[in-house]
Design a protein around this motif. Structure first.
Motif, short mmCIF file in Angstrom:
data_model
loop_
_atom_site.label_atom_id
_atom_site.label_comp_id
_atom_site.label_asym_id
_atom_site.label_seq_id
_atom_site.Cartn_x
_atom_site.Cartn_y
_atom_site.Cartn_z
N ALA A 109 0.83 -1.20 0.00
CA ALA A 109 0.00 0.00 0.00
C ALA A 109 0.87 1.25 0.00
N VAL A 110 1.93 1.24 0.79
CA VAL A 110 2.85 2.38 0.84
C VAL A 110 3.47 2.61 -0.54
N ALA A 111 3.92 1.53 -1.18
CA ALA A 111 4.53 1.65 -2.51
C ALA A 111 3.55 2.20 -3.52
N SER A 112 2.28 1.77 -3.42
CA SER A 112 1.27 2.25 -4.34
C SER A 112 1.03 3.76 -4.17
N VAL A 113 0.99 4.22 -2.92
CA VAL A 113 0.81 5.65 -2.66
C VAL A 113 2.00 6.44 -3.19
N ALA A 114 3.20 5.94 -2.92
CA ALA A 114 4.40 6.63 -3.37
C ALA A 114 4.47 6.72 -4.90
N ALA A 115 3.99 5.68 -5.58
CA ALA A 115 4.04 5.64 -7.04
C ALA A 115 3.04 6.59 -7.67
N ARG A 116 1.98 6.97 -6.92
CA ARG A 116 0.96 7.84 -7.47
C ARG A 116 1.38 9.31 -7.51
N LYS A 117 2.47 9.63 -6.82
CA LYS A 117 2.90 11.03 -6.74
C LYS A 117 3.40 11.53 -8.09
#
Length: 267
Positions: A259-267
């Motif tokens: 989930a953290v990686a997904s949020v970071a990738a959306r930036k």
């Protein structure tokens, strides 16, 4: 004594106010306060018959990956009170948040997760209510789980798990000694929370992950699967008791990391 007091008075009188101000800040600022950054912070919310230490095995795994983690200590007195406790922690975060809830805390993050900082929700064997839906509504829609038969009512409005219930139902896949410790450290849950309603479910607009405990004896595993499908959550099924965060911490941490990686990738 008089000399000592005179020296203290002299020191205070001659110390620049700016230095006193900085010293005050140094003493009061939390050393673990997240710095201003765009990297996601994980906020962990514990469930009923537990406290923040229920995340003790997951936290170091996340920290080892360089992820900032903050925990909420829920009073477990009402949905409003637990949401307020969660929002106080969210207010201390600078940047995006992955909000994680176990068990009853699923209801809490469902209500608190509408905060604009929250970019992902992770449910761990947790409730995920619809608008106007209570925890009691969810529980009542499925066969009674065994843990409800081992609840002790203190007669003052609060519910606890008995020691045997903690061993047999709540934490059935943990060593007996560990389950007995959980019995001692559990937070009593206000019985009234089963009637508290969610107003605006965050999962309707926030990307969600769900960890199903296939051997759960506290919440119906079928309910967990149905809630995950309802949310269209990215779902992981673990052969675990209700407390997968303690019996399968690596797997739980891996889902949170995703989930953290997904949020970071959306930036």
């Amino acid at each position: 004594m008089k000399l000592t007091r005179s020296l203290v008075a002299f020191a205070l009188a001659t110390t620049p106010l700016a230095l006193l101000g900085s010293a005050s800040v140094a003493q009061t600022a939390p050393t673990n306060a997240p710095a201003e950054t765009g990297a996601p912070t994980v906020v962990l919310v514990h469930g009923a018959w537990a406290d923040g230490s229920s995340w003790a095995k997951v936290i170091p795994l996340l920290q080892a990956k360089g992820i900032r983690v903050l925990g909420v200590q829920n009073p477990l007195t009402s949905l409003a009170d637990d949401v307020a406790a969660t929002k106080r922690v969210l207010a201390d975060v600078n940047g995006p948040v992955v909000l994680v809830g176990h068990s009853w805390a699923g209801t809490v993050i469902t209500e608190a997760g509408t905060d604009p900082k929250v970019k992902a929700l992770v449910y761990v064997a947790a409730f995920a209510n619809k608008e106007g839906q209570t925890g009691g509504d969810l529980v009542g829609a499925y066969p009674k789980p065994p843990a409800l038969g081992t609840v002790w009512d203190d007669g003052k409005g609060f519910l606890r798990q008995t020691e045997q219930g903690m061993i047999d139902n709540f934490a059935a896949d943990l060593p007996r000694e560990e389950a007995r410790t959980l019995f001692v450290t559990q937070g009593p849950l206000a019985a009234s929370t089963f009637g508290d309603k969610v107003t605006a479910p965050a999962w309707r607009t926030v990307p969600s992950w769900y960890i199903v405990s296939a051997n759960d004896r506290v919440i119906s595993p079928q309910m967990e699967r149905d809630l995950a499908a309802q949310m269209k959550a990215k779902t992981t099924v673990l052969q675990s008791s209700h407390v997968s965060l303690l019996s399968h911490p690596k797997e739980v941490a891996a889902v949170i990391e995703d989930a953290v990686a997904s949020v970071a990738a959306r930036k």
